[in-house]
Design an enzyme around this catalytic site. Structure first.
Site, mmCIF file in Angstrom:
data_model
loop_
_atom_site.group_PDB
_atom_site.id
_atom_site.type_symbol
_atom_site.label_atom_id
_atom_site.label_comp_id
_atom_site.label_asym_id
_atom_site.label_seq_id
_atom_site.Cartn_x
_atom_site.Cartn_y
_atom_site.Cartn_z
ATOM 1 N N ARG A 25 0.789 -1.493 -0.202
ATOM 2 C CA ARG A 25 -0.161 0.379 -0.126
ATOM 3 C C ARG A 25 0.899 1.491 -0.190
ATOM 4 N NH1 ARG A 25 -4.376 -1.596 -1.682
ATOM 5 N NH2 ARG A 25 -5.878 -3.413 -0.749
ATOM 6 N N HIS B 251 -1.887 1.578 -9.289
ATOM 7 C CA HIS B 251 -2.170 0.401 -8.541
ATOM 8 C C HIS B 251 -3.104 -0.610 -10.202
ATOM 9 C CE1 HIS B 251 -4.084 -0.067 -4.501
ATOM 10 N NE2 HIS B 251 -4.125 -1.080 -5.548
HETATM 11 C C1 GLV Z 1 -6.036 -4.204 -4.349
HETATM 12 O O1 GLV Z 1 -4.838 -3.562 -3.429
HETATM 13 C C2 GLV Z 1 -6.212 -5.436 -3.074
HETATM 14 O O2 GLV Z 1 -6.332 -4.887 -2.018
HETATM 15 O O3 GLV Z 1 -7.336 -6.204 -3.736
#
Ligand code: GLV
Length: 308
Positions: A223, A271
């Site tokens: 993250r 992401h």
């Molecule tokens: C994406 O970042 C997830 O946590 O699935």
């Protein structure tokens, strides 16, 4: 049995169709068409709607549609609501692909070769065999383990670090704070796949980078909150780190003028490491619903104390 989905329209339709075809006994509703909120026993969502317990007095299970559950403040949920993270095999495949792509790119000096090409230079760099390339994974849950299994096939020197002790064949495993320096000292390429918790927030900082061998590289697939972004910039500037591949940021989406955007030693992706696909996640979700209906423990239940 009512299951409410709070997901994007495209995926919502696929979920609804899968349930209609394969589990018609479950009443699937799509946000914002909630109907009577008192009917809702199950909620599948990426972000928790506000005032969740007042709104859905009979909610029993909150299914995160993501692998990470850091976006939920589980302390605000009544203890009777179980939180379950998504163990979608599609997410595992996506993360394994990204991590493999990133490790191979770093291992084969792709960032340097791309740079050389831009500068019009044709120059061979020394080749390091895979068994001399030390790759370390922080976070040895289902994602970290799957990545290590895939990397094993290339013959890399593998190690892993986690909060609690793990044993993985062919991987030098380290556990706990005290073992972190020993782990870091033997990582040419470091991959972060930790869950984001109060303990791991900001863990990728100047101190951690200083513990890596000089010229190491970072892959952040965890993250944005794991990484102290200013510390990464400083470590790249000083030469302590050589390159970073970053898929997650403190603030997403990133502003066009984010310092990572045009940084020559950072490859930034928006992401996209993995996302939940209803096609592959459906069976996992349905199996958990059936377990819950039979009064059996579900898979992926979040421990509220640990936060993952
Ligand atoms: C994406 O970042 C997830 O946590 O699935």
């Amino acid at each position: 049995m009512t299951l409410l989905f709070n997901v994007d329209t495209e995926r919502a339709d696929t979920w609804q169709q899968l349930f209609a075809e394969q589990a018609p006994d479950i009443d699937v509703r799509l946000w914002p068409d909630i109907g009577d909120p008192a009917d809702v026993r199950y909620l599948a969502t990426w972000l928790p709607p506000e005032g969740i317990h007042e709104r859905f007095p009979n909610l029993e299970v909150l299914f995160a549609t993501s692998a990470g559950v850091d976006q939920f403040d589980t302390r605000l949920l009544p203890a009777s609501v179980q939180v379950v993270r998504m163990l979608d095999p599609g997410i595992v495949r996506g993360i394994v692909e990204y991590a493999t792509m990133a490790v191979l790119a770093l291992h084969r000096d792709l960032p340097s070769y791309v740079q050389q090409q831009r500068e019009g230079r044709w120059q061979e760099l020394p080749y390091v065999p895979a068994h001399q390339r030390r790759v370390g994974v922080m976070g040895l849950g289902n994602l970290g383990q799957a990545v290590l299994r895939q990397l094993q096939g290339f013959g890399f020197a593998l190690s892993g670090w986690s909060r609690s002790a793990k044993t993985l064949a062919g991987v030098q495993c380290h556990a706990g704070e005290a073992a972190l320096p020993g782990f870091l000292a033997a990582c040419d390429i470091l991959i972060c796949l930790l869950p984001l918790t109060p303990d791991t927030r900001g863990i990728l900082d100047a101190r951690l980078f200083a513990g890596l061998p000089r010229g190491a590289s970072l892959i952040n697939l965890g993250r944005g909150g794991h990484l102290v972004e200013a510390d990464l910039l400083a470590a790249l500037d000083s030469g302590q780190l050589q390159q970073a591949l970053v898929d997650v940021l403190q603030e997403e989406p990133a502003a066009a003028d984010h310092p990572f955007m045009r940084h020559p030693q950072i490859w930034l992706t928006p992401h996209i490491g993995a996302s939940t696909l209803p096609e592959s996640a459906f069976e996992v979700l349905l199996a958990n619903l059936r377990r819950h209906q039979r009064g059996e423990p579900m898979q992926g239940v979040v421990d509220r104390q640990r936060g993952y």
